[in-house]
Design an enzyme around this catalytic site. Structure first.
Site, PDB file in Angstrom:
ATOM      1  CE  LYS A 118      42.885  32.418  32.263  1.00 21.33           C
ATOM      2  NZ  LYS A 118      42.584  32.240  30.896  1.00 21.33           N
ATOM      3  CE  LYS A 158      39.235  34.637  44.408  1.00 17.06           C
ATOM      4  NZ  LYS A 158      38.668  33.160  44.992  1.00 17.06           N
ATOM      5  CE  LYS A 199      40.866  31.624  35.725  1.00 15.69           C
ATOM      6  NZ  LYS A 199      40.426  30.387  35.002  1.00 15.69           N
ATOM      7  CB  CYS A 209      64.238  10.766   0.136  1.00  7.32           C
ATOM      8  SG  CYS A 209      65.294  11.327   1.541  1.00  7.32           S
ATOM      9  CB  CYS A 239      69.581   8.194   2.546  1.00  5.30           C
ATOM     10  SG  CYS A 239      68.803   9.756   2.860  1.00  5.30           S
ATOM     11  NE  ARG A 254      30.828  31.210  35.655  1.00  7.98           N
ATOM     12  CZ  ARG A 254      30.419  31.776  34.342  1.00  7.98           C
ATOM     13  NH1 ARG A 254      30.042  31.284  33.432  1.00  7.98           N
ATOM     14  NH2 ARG A 254      30.755  33.136  34.377  1.00  7.98           N
ATOM     15  CB  CYS A 313      64.435   7.620   2.589  1.00  7.07           C
ATOM     16  SG  CYS A 313      65.664   7.689   1.638  1.00  7.07           S
ATOM     17  CD  GLU A 349      41.428  32.174  46.338  1.00  2.55           C
ATOM     18  OE1 GLU A 349      40.802  31.393  45.648  1.00  2.55           O
ATOM     19  OE2 GLU A 349      41.087  32.837  47.250  1.00  2.55           O
ATOM     20  CE1 TYR A 391      35.712  29.995  43.181  1.00  5.79           C
ATOM     21  CE2 TYR A 391      37.106  28.055  42.733  1.00  5.79           C
ATOM     22  CZ  TYR A 391      36.256  29.012  42.370  1.00  5.79           C
ATOM     23  OH  TYR A 391      35.382  28.859  40.894  1.00  5.79           O
ATOM     24  CG  ASP A 441      42.207  24.540  33.043  1.00  2.00           C
ATOM     25  OD1 ASP A 441      40.791  25.352  33.226  1.00  2.00           O
ATOM     26  OD2 ASP A 441      42.743  24.253  32.439  1.00  2.00           O
ATOM     27  CB  CYS A 482      69.137  10.453  -1.239  1.00  3.26           C
ATOM     28  SG  CYS A 482      67.880   9.488  -0.565  1.00  3.26           S
ATOM     29  CG  ASP A 531      41.119  32.621  26.796  1.00  2.00           C
ATOM     30  OD1 ASP A 531      39.794  32.540  26.818  1.00  2.00           O
ATOM     31  OD2 ASP A 531      41.708  32.283  28.221  1.00  2.00           O
TER      32      ASP A 531
HETATM   33  S1  IVH Z   1      36.889  33.288  42.109  1.00  2.00           S
HETATM   34  C1  IVH Z   1      33.715  36.475  41.297  1.00  2.00           C
HETATM   35  N1  IVH Z   1      38.965  31.661  42.583  1.00  2.00           N
HETATM   36  O1  IVH Z   1      37.805  30.622  37.062  1.00  2.00           O
HETATM   37  C2  IVH Z   1      34.962  35.175  41.659  1.00  2.00           C
HETATM   38  N2  IVH Z   1      37.913  31.372  40.405  1.00  2.00           N
HETATM   39  O2  IVH Z   1      37.770  32.536  34.700  1.00  2.00           O
HETATM   40  C3  IVH Z   1      34.990  34.509  40.680  1.00  2.00           C
HETATM   41  N3  IVH Z   1      38.558  29.341  38.998  1.00  2.00           N
HETATM   42  O3  IVH Z   1      34.379  30.854  37.017  1.00  2.00           O
HETATM   43  C4  IVH Z   1      35.373  33.133  40.851  1.00  2.00           C
HETATM   44  N4  IVH Z   1      40.351  28.981  40.357  1.00  2.00           N
HETATM   45  O4  IVH Z   1      35.557  28.932  37.475  1.00  2.00           O
HETATM   46  C5  IVH Z   1      38.083  31.988  41.652  1.00  2.00           C
HETATM   47  N5  IVH Z   1      40.846  30.213  42.989  1.00  2.00           N
HETATM   48  C6  IVH Z   1      39.768  30.446  42.188  1.00  2.00           C
HETATM   49  C7  IVH Z   1      39.523  29.790  40.835  1.00  2.00           C
HETATM   50  C8  IVH Z   1      38.510  30.318  40.039  1.00  2.00           C
HETATM   51  C9  IVH Z   1      39.461  28.575  39.184  1.00  2.00           C
HETATM   52  C10 IVH Z   1      37.611  29.622  38.017  1.00  2.00           C
HETATM   53  C11 IVH Z   1      36.025  29.805  38.251  1.00  2.00           C
HETATM   54  C12 IVH Z   1      35.576  30.797  37.601  1.00  2.00           C
HETATM   55  C13 IVH Z   1      36.720  31.009  36.499  1.00  2.00           C
HETATM   56  C14 IVH Z   1      36.899  32.472  35.842  1.00  2.00           C
END
Ligand code: IVH
Length: 698
Positions: free
Chosen positions: A331, A307, A131, A425, A448, A152, A443, A129, A240, A133, A428, A45
């Site tokens: 993030k 959202k 996110k 070292c 020392c 995906r 050492c 919500e 989701y 991982d 010493c 990123d």
């Molecule tokens: S919504 C158009 N909700 O994050 C809507 N995504 O960086 C897009 N992800 O590809 C997805 N938790 O794999 C949504 N609560 C959540 C999520 C979520 C994880 C992931 C998802 C998406 C990626 C984008």
């Protein structure tokens, strides 16, 4: 001279952009196509951002093949590639409250809801919500039945992995409500941390390469050709998003919040931590409150997704080329980041072990600024192959000590020189030693100053003699001024001398002397632990102190009859050898004498002996038993199982032999189970272990 600077500068920019493009393209291929990620997400990123910023500032640098010009990668062979009915969009990221606010301002603008200069920002309800991982999946249901599960992929096309998806217990095979003719559900597949630990422990036991993190393990598992392996890995799924046919006349959610409850009643697992947020302030509170709480979850989250709640408003906001305008991923600060290496320095531990430390340009990691990270030892240093000026990847997560994960050698400056451990070292200047077969460089000069400081700090530490007020700074002064040359000198300090030191009043000097005096009556086990013998931690010190009444008996046994120590429960050959070496070293023999001379007993008191004698030897239900673990347990990791067994007095061993009391077997148990069966050794499962442990409590 006509100013050459701009030319040089623009050359530099285009070179950097080219380097970044190449690195990011390779990383994206490794990630999307090969399922073998080369770059940590946060690092990707950040470098991606650097390229994007460069390209924004210098649009002439943008090339058609730049990773900024497309999203994702091409699906690889092995599974059938299918086009998504509706593309899977990505999310735009915001890394600060300002970025969140400017996203909101843009959103108001496209919705034509911008306030007049004097008006407050209009509040739009949003859903927050976590996110997750994990790995996004698209699930197609026809007439209520799961007919297809897809990864995906690049967002347009994914891989059809229906048989694997079917193994995920939290994905319903049939919807639990009046079904529309078709529906697409999206969500995140994941491997919980606990399951991940068990999977890796099992792989380690089989000498298979470990997964880097739960998300990689999940991605690898989803693309497994054998669904049985997928089933055994016990993936999880949070739903989701939901897409219904336009002409569906049945009940239809009108908000994201209603979508989540639709998904829930259809039988999906919906993350319980979603919240309906009335305005931007509530979004910020939600985000902040999860910053620390997220570490208590059993799965990884790297931010929150915000959202717009109203689906009609979502519709009118629409999408950019790659992401919805009505959503944003907020993030948390990166836990991994690139930085430029400045130099390597060394720390000298209390046992003389040298730990190389990387010093680099400060980077913000997990909310703090980090500029130093451990390089562990000479082997790790050689493995990393560090050069001066290298770009390194640094990691710090929460409480974890920062470490250098690796080097981006593609970005190495020309002519950079390799960096190595010093031969002397740093404290010493005596020659450092590395014995064959040992990872540590040491050492070995017993006087020392760095080693002495470490030994003193350990002696006064909480688990050892626990001397309040004797801090690192004070110890440093005492050693530096030559007032202390051995641990025993601590007991010869007087208040007048102490109060002459920096930041030390008369009263605190007196308190410190009384604390030192009081420490003389600490139990024998603490004194033994305080000596800082390699491998003799608090637990082993207790075991040894219980078995040997005083240091002279222990020393004699360690030197003349080490086998008698090895026979003790929980004391392995490494510890025995370490004790033997320690007691054989003249400097340590002198130390014992000095401590005894200043009045430390280094022996158990009468009271301790009586307590020990009255304690029965059948303390734990597993005392005296040796257990071997194999396979993946349904709910606990191997480490957890080991801890439980040890807490009940049992010992965990790595291989099955006639001495094994029983084998604890989980799924995919291998050769150990076979051997146990061959030798007629009893085998129990997790439930059996739990029953056994509970039987002792009733
Ligand atoms: S919504 C158009 N909700 O994050 C809507 N995504 O960086 C897009 N992800 O590809 C997805 N938790 O794999 C949504 N609560 C959540 C999520 C979520 C994880 C992931 C998802 C998406 C990626 C984008």
């Amino acid at each position: 001279m006509t100013a050459p600077a701009p030319d040089n500068a623009s050359n530099q920019f285009s070179e950097r952009a080219a380097e970044l493009r190449q690195l990011l393209t390779r990383a994206a291929h490794a990630y999307y196509v090969l399922d073998a990620p080369e770059l940590e997400d946060a690092v990707y990123d950040q470098l991606y951002r650097e390229l994007l910023d460069l390209e924004t500032a210098h649009p002439e640098l943008v090339s058609a093949d730049s990773p900024t010009q497309r999203v994702g990668g091409t699906p690889s062979e092995g599974f059938a590639s299918v086009a998504h009915r509706i593309p899977l969009f990505s999310l735009d990221n915001a890394f600060s409250a300002e970025e969140l606010r400017s996203w909101y301002a843009r959103l108001l603008k496209v919705l034509d809801r911008e306030p007049q200069a004097s008006e407050p920002l209009p509040a739009l309800a949003m859903v927050g919500e976590l996110k997750i991982d994990g790995n996004a999946l698209a699930l197609s249901y026809e007439n209520g039945v799961l007919i297809r599960g897809t990864t995906r992929g690049d967002g347009e096309q994914g891989e059809e992995i229906t048989t694997n998806v079917r193994t995920i217990a939290s994905i319903p095979l049939r919807l639990q409500l009046d079904p529309p003719p078709w529906v697409e559900v999206r969500g995140e597949a994941l491997i919980p941390d606990r399951t991940f630990a068990a999977i890796n422990a099992d792989r380690a036991a089989r000498d298979e390469p470990l997964f880097a993190n739960p998300r990689n393990a999940c991605a690898g598992t989803l693309r497994q050709l054998d669904p049985k392996v997928v089933a055994a890995r016990r993936l999880d799924f949070f739903a989701y998003t939901l897409h219904l046919p336009d002409n569906w006349e049945g009940p239809r959610p009108i908000s994201q919040w209603e979508c989540l409850s639709w998904l829930s009643s259809a039988g999906f697992r919906v993350n319980p931590n979603a919240a309906l947020l009335p305005d931007l302030a509530a979004v910020e509170t939600f985000f902040n409150s999860w910053d620390s709480q997220r570490h208590d979850l059993d799965y990884a989250t790297d931010g929150v997704v915000v959202k717009l709640n109203d689906l009609r408003l979502q519709d009118s906001a629409g999408f950019t080329q790659k992401a919805p305008r009505w959503a944003i991923a907020l993030k948390y600060p990166a836990e991994e980041a690139p930085s430029r290496l400045l130099r390597i320095t060394c720390q000298v531990g209390r046992t003389g072990v040298i730990t190389p430390v990387a010093e680099f340009e400060p980077v913000a990691l997990a909310g703090t600024s980090v500029s130093r990270a451990t390089l562990h030892n000479a082997d790790r240093l050689a493995e990393l192959d560090l050069h001066s000026g290298d770009t390194i990847v640094v990691r710090k997560a929460g409480e974890i000590i920062p470490e250098v994960l690796r080097v981006l050698s593609e970005l190495r400056p020309e002519g950079a020189l390799p960096l190595d451990l010093p031969h002397q070292c740093p404290s010493c200047a005596s020659e450092l030693v590395r014995e064959s077969g040992e990872a540590a460089t040491r050492c070995v000069n017993s006087s020392c100053p760095a080693i002495l400081r470490g030994a003193l700090r350990h002696w006064v530490s909480k688990g050892a003699l626990d001397v309040e007020g004797m801090g690192g700074k004070l110890i440093e002064q005492l050693v530096e001024r030559g007032l202390i040359r051995s641990i025993s000198d601590l007991y010869g300090l007087d208040a007048a001398l102490l109060s002459s030191l920096e930041r030390m009043g008369e009263k605190s000097a007196e308190n410190l002397i009384s604390a030192m005096e009081a420490s003389r009556s600490q139990p024998w086990a603490r004194q033994l632990y305080g000596l800082g013998i390699h491998h003799v931690g608090e637990v082993n010190a207790k075991g040894l102190a219980a078995a040997f009444p005083d240091i002279d008996t222990l020393a004699r046994t360690a030197v003349d009859h080490p086998e008698a120590i090895s026979e003790l429960h929980g004391i392995g050959p490494e510890i025995t050898q370490s004790l033997q070496q320690w007691f054989n070293t003249p400097a340590n023999q002198r130390l014992i004498k000095q401590l005894q001379d200043v009045g430390l007993s280094l022996a158990s008191s009468e009271q301790e002996r009586q307590e020990l004698a009255s304690r029965s030897s059948t303390d734990g239900v597993l005392s005296g038993q040796t257990v071997v673990l194999t396979g993946t347990l349904p709910s606990m990791s191997r480490t957890q199982a080991k801890e439980l067994i040890e807490a009940a007095g049992g010992k965990v061993s790595g291989s099955v032999s006639k001495k094994t009391s029983f084998v604890l077997a989980g799924e995919e148990a291998g050769s150990k189970l076979e051997k146990a069966n061959k030798l007629g050794i009893s085998v129990i499962d997790e439930a059996g272990l739990v029953a056994l442990l509970q039987s002792s409590q009733s």
